[in-house]
Motif scaffolding. Structure first.
Motif, PDB file in Angstrom:
ATOM      1  N   ALA A 164      79.363 -86.687  67.257  1.00  0.00           N
ATOM      2  CA  ALA A 164      80.689 -86.815  66.657  1.00  0.00           C
ATOM      3  C   ALA A 164      81.797 -86.717  67.695  1.00  0.00           C
ATOM      4  O   ALA A 164      82.883 -87.290  67.534  1.00  0.00           O
ATOM      5  CB  ALA A 164      80.875 -85.741  65.582  1.00  0.00           C
ATOM      6  N   VAL A 165      81.525 -86.006  68.787  1.00  0.00           N
ATOM      7  CA  VAL A 165      82.534 -85.800  69.831  1.00  0.00           C
ATOM      8  C   VAL A 165      82.285 -86.709  71.033  1.00  0.00           C
ATOM      9  O   VAL A 165      83.225 -87.265  71.607  1.00  0.00           O
ATOM     10  CB  VAL A 165      82.529 -84.318  70.285  1.00  0.00           C
ATOM     11  CG1 VAL A 165      83.500 -84.108  71.447  1.00  0.00           C
ATOM     12  CG2 VAL A 165      82.868 -83.410  69.116  1.00  0.00           C
ATOM     13  N   ASP A 166      81.020 -86.875  71.406  1.00  0.00           N
ATOM     14  CA  ASP A 166      80.677 -87.530  72.668  1.00  0.00           C
ATOM     15  C   ASP A 166      80.406 -89.031  72.547  1.00  0.00           C
ATOM     16  O   ASP A 166      80.160 -89.704  73.549  1.00  0.00           O
ATOM     17  CB  ASP A 166      79.468 -86.846  73.295  1.00  0.00           C
ATOM     18  CG  ASP A 166      79.760 -85.384  73.635  1.00  0.00           C
ATOM     19  OD1 ASP A 166      80.850 -85.120  74.150  1.00  0.00           O
ATOM     20  OD2 ASP A 166      78.888 -84.526  73.381  1.00  0.00           O
ATOM     21  N   GLY A 167      80.409 -89.557  71.329  1.00  0.00           N
ATOM     22  CA  GLY A 167      80.246 -90.994  71.157  1.00  0.00           C
ATOM     23  C   GLY A 167      78.832 -91.505  71.340  1.00  0.00           C
ATOM     24  O   GLY A 167      78.631 -92.696  71.600  1.00  0.00           O
ATOM     25  N   THR A 168      77.841 -90.630  71.214  1.00  0.00           N
ATOM     26  CA  THR A 168      76.441 -91.025  71.342  1.00  0.00           C
ATOM     27  C   THR A 168      75.823 -91.186  69.951  1.00  0.00           C
ATOM     28  O   THR A 168      76.425 -90.802  68.939  1.00  0.00           O
ATOM     29  CB  THR A 168      75.641 -89.988  72.133  1.00  0.00           C
ATOM     30  OG1 THR A 168      75.763 -88.711  71.479  1.00  0.00           O
ATOM     31  CG2 THR A 168      76.171 -89.873  73.555  1.00  0.00           C
ATOM     32  N   ARG A 169      74.614 -91.730  69.909  1.00  0.00           N
ATOM     33  CA  ARG A 169      73.911 -91.889  68.634  1.00  0.00           C
ATOM     34  C   ARG A 169      73.276 -90.581  68.197  1.00  0.00           C
ATOM     35  O   ARG A 169      73.165 -90.288  66.994  1.00  0.00           O
ATOM     36  CB  ARG A 169      72.829 -92.972  68.777  1.00  0.00           C
ATOM     37  CG  ARG A 169      72.115 -93.347  67.480  1.00  0.00           C
ATOM     38  CD  ARG A 169      70.913 -94.234  67.756  1.00  0.00           C
ATOM     39  NE  ARG A 169      69.847 -93.477  68.401  1.00  0.00           N
ATOM     40  CZ  ARG A 169      68.856 -92.885  67.748  1.00  0.00           C
ATOM     41  NH1 ARG A 169      68.797 -92.947  66.434  1.00  0.00           N
ATOM     42  NH2 ARG A 169      67.915 -92.220  68.404  1.00  0.00           N
TER      43      ARG A 169
END
Length: 531
Positions: A164-169
């Protein structure tokens, strides 16, 4: 000059205790002291990789930057991530590593041809990961602390991303920045991510130096004749290339330059499910002190590895330096290949056990990268399923597939390499009805190909697949060479063959930029087999 990610890493490393280039014995000791693994009865370090027992391709990204924007074949395999997302996550990982009491780092390189080798720095949170890096990458004779790395691997398995913060799946990430020359890995303990990330980097860089990177094994005969073996998992690539009469150049990753073939790695990463000394003695004996066993069950009392126990995963692995193989060629480079073998395990039972390919057919089957999954190997698979992996290594190809296929075609032309498609799968019917082609027959066919005995052999052309099938081969019954003759019901054979031909054509439709003569080298679904 602007500060780089490597500069930031150097600052972080300067604030903590970093052990550089530790020998294997010390890394094993450190791993045991830190409870990262246990010593097996064979002397190998046995570790468990936790939730991830294989690669996580959906969590692999390439940073979209000026240098990569117009060179990468973006899509489901090469997923883009924006530069600011990468930099923010990189800063978090460095902060995380900077708080550790000890880190492990080493110098290495990829590529045994000095003219195109890639110097590496590898920074690890775990001692056993640094041991893995020592064994799988090429080890310099005398590490130079002042040498600038062409690429740096930063591996922090204990750091988990917040999607949600780091833009990963997910919590896992494998990110490659070609501008910063960084591979950033976190959220997974599966060490193979290091090996395959650098292979992907080499697949990006080598074509620009007129070098073809290849996902294959290679060996060399006593007369200096070099052979390449391409094949997906389960096709017999490791088994068939490990020939005691020939020296092993490498097990998995190679480059083909103007100088010849060279190994990209310094070690082997072999599957060891159901491994036995009788079937694969070279691999069995290589798993000794200095080797790393991943996710292999050990006997509670004797610590003997139970290679047939799949409690953790079927993807059990052993990592060891190539010099653990007694007939390894060192340094791992040789001349140009005279024979190229494409291996497939056709569970439909319709492809010939061996066939000669034209250059156009070679490029077609290289792009197709066909084999088949078997019923029961994965949930939901109830009958054989065709599987295609471009260039026999689609997860590791940053550039468009045509780049690699065209290079292969050019090199086949220049060096007059003979190309064969070898089916190690089924004969006399599909999986469940026919039987697996005898290993002794496959070995005899490959030996005949390597010794040039099939070049003058009379052939017949399969009207569906267009393959040129030798009518005879030393050590193999003539009827085995023609798949239709091994089926009791010729109509059933035709039906299966046409069904597989359709799957080839459906898969190949995605290659929009491929020349017409290569496209026409594929199967003909309007044909019927007359022999």
């Amino acid at each position: 000059m602007a500060k780089t990610c490597v500069d930031d890493l150097a600052t972080t490393l300067g604030k903590t205790n970093v052990s550089w280039d530790l020998p294997a014995a010390t890394l094993v000791e450190q791993s045991l002291q830190r409870n990262e693994g246990a010593l097996s009865e064979t002397g190998a370090l046995s570790v468990n990789t936790g939730a991830y027992t294989g690669r996580s391709p959906k969590d692999k990204y390439i940073v979209r930057e000026n240098v990569s924007e117009h060179k990468v074949d973006w899509g489901a395999v090469n997923q883009p991530v924006e530069r600011d997302v990468f930099l923010a996550l990189y800063d978090k990982v460095l902060k995380y590593l900077g708080e550790k009491d000890q880190l492990f780092a080493r110098h290495g390189y990829a590529g045994a041809d000095p003219s195109t080798s890639l110097t590496l720095h590898v920074v690890n949170e775990y001692a056993w990961h640094n041991l893995f890096a020592r064994q799988l990458f090429i080890r310099p004779d005398e590490p130079s602390p002042s040498e600038q790395a062409d690429f740096t691997v930063v591996y922090a398995p204990g750091f988990q991303a917040d999607p949600a913060v780091d833009g990963t799946r997910s919590e896992t990430f494998i990110m490659v920045s070609f501008e910063e020359k960084i591979v950033l890995i976190g959220g997974t303990e599966y060490a193979g991510e290091m090996k395959k990330s650098i292979f992907s980097v080499m697949n990006y860089l080598l074509p620009e130096q007129n070098v073809l990177p290849m996902h294959c094994s290679a060996n060399i005969g006593q007369e200096g004749d070099v052979a390449l073996f391409f094949g997906l998992s389960g096709t017999g690539k490791t088994t068939l290339s490990a020939d005691p009469k020939r020296e092993l150049i490498g097990d998995d990753e190679h480059g083909w330059s103007n100088n010849g073939v060279f190994n990209i790695e310094g070690g082997c990463y072999a599957k060891c499910v159901d491994l036995s000394k009788d079937k694969e003695p070279e691999i069995f004996n290589a798993i000794r002190f200095g080797a790393v066993l991943e996710n292999v069950v050990l006997d509670d009392e004797t610590r003997e590895p139970h290679y047939d126990d799949k409690t953790f995963t079927e993807n059990t692995r052993a990592a060891y330096p190539i010099d653990h193989i007694p007939n390894a060629l060192l340094p791992s480079r040789a001349g140009h290949p005279s024979t190229i073998i494409f291996l497939t395990a056709d569970a439909f039972g319709v492809l010939p056990p061996i066939s000669r390919l034209t250059k156009e057919q070679a490029m077609y089957h290289f792009l197709s990268g066909y084999t088949s999954k078997l019923a029961g190997t994965e949930r939901g698979i109830t009958e054989p399923e065709a599987t295609f992996s471009t260039c026999f290594g689609s997860p590791f190809l940053p550039k468009p597939p045509s780049v690699y296929a065209e290079m292969l075609g050019e090199k086949i032309d220049i060096h007059n390499a003979e190309v064969y498609l070898v089916n190690t799968g089924w004969s006399g019917g599909s999986y469940g009805e026919g039987s697996r082609i005898k290993l002794s027959y496959t070995r005899a066919m490959i030996q005949a190909a390597l010794q040039g005995e099939l070049q003058s052999s009379e052939t017949m052309t399969d009207p569906i697949f267009g393959l040129h099938i030798p009518l005879n081969c030393p050590g193999v019954p003539d009827e085995v060479l023609q798949p239709k003759r091994t089926w009791q019901d010729p109509d059933a054979y035709n039906e299966k063959a046409l069904a597989l031909a359709s799957k080839f054509n459906e898969n190949f439709a995605k290659f929009l930029d491929v020349a017409e003569n290569i496209r026409n080298a594929g199967p003909k679904t309007c044909a019927t087999s007359q022999f």
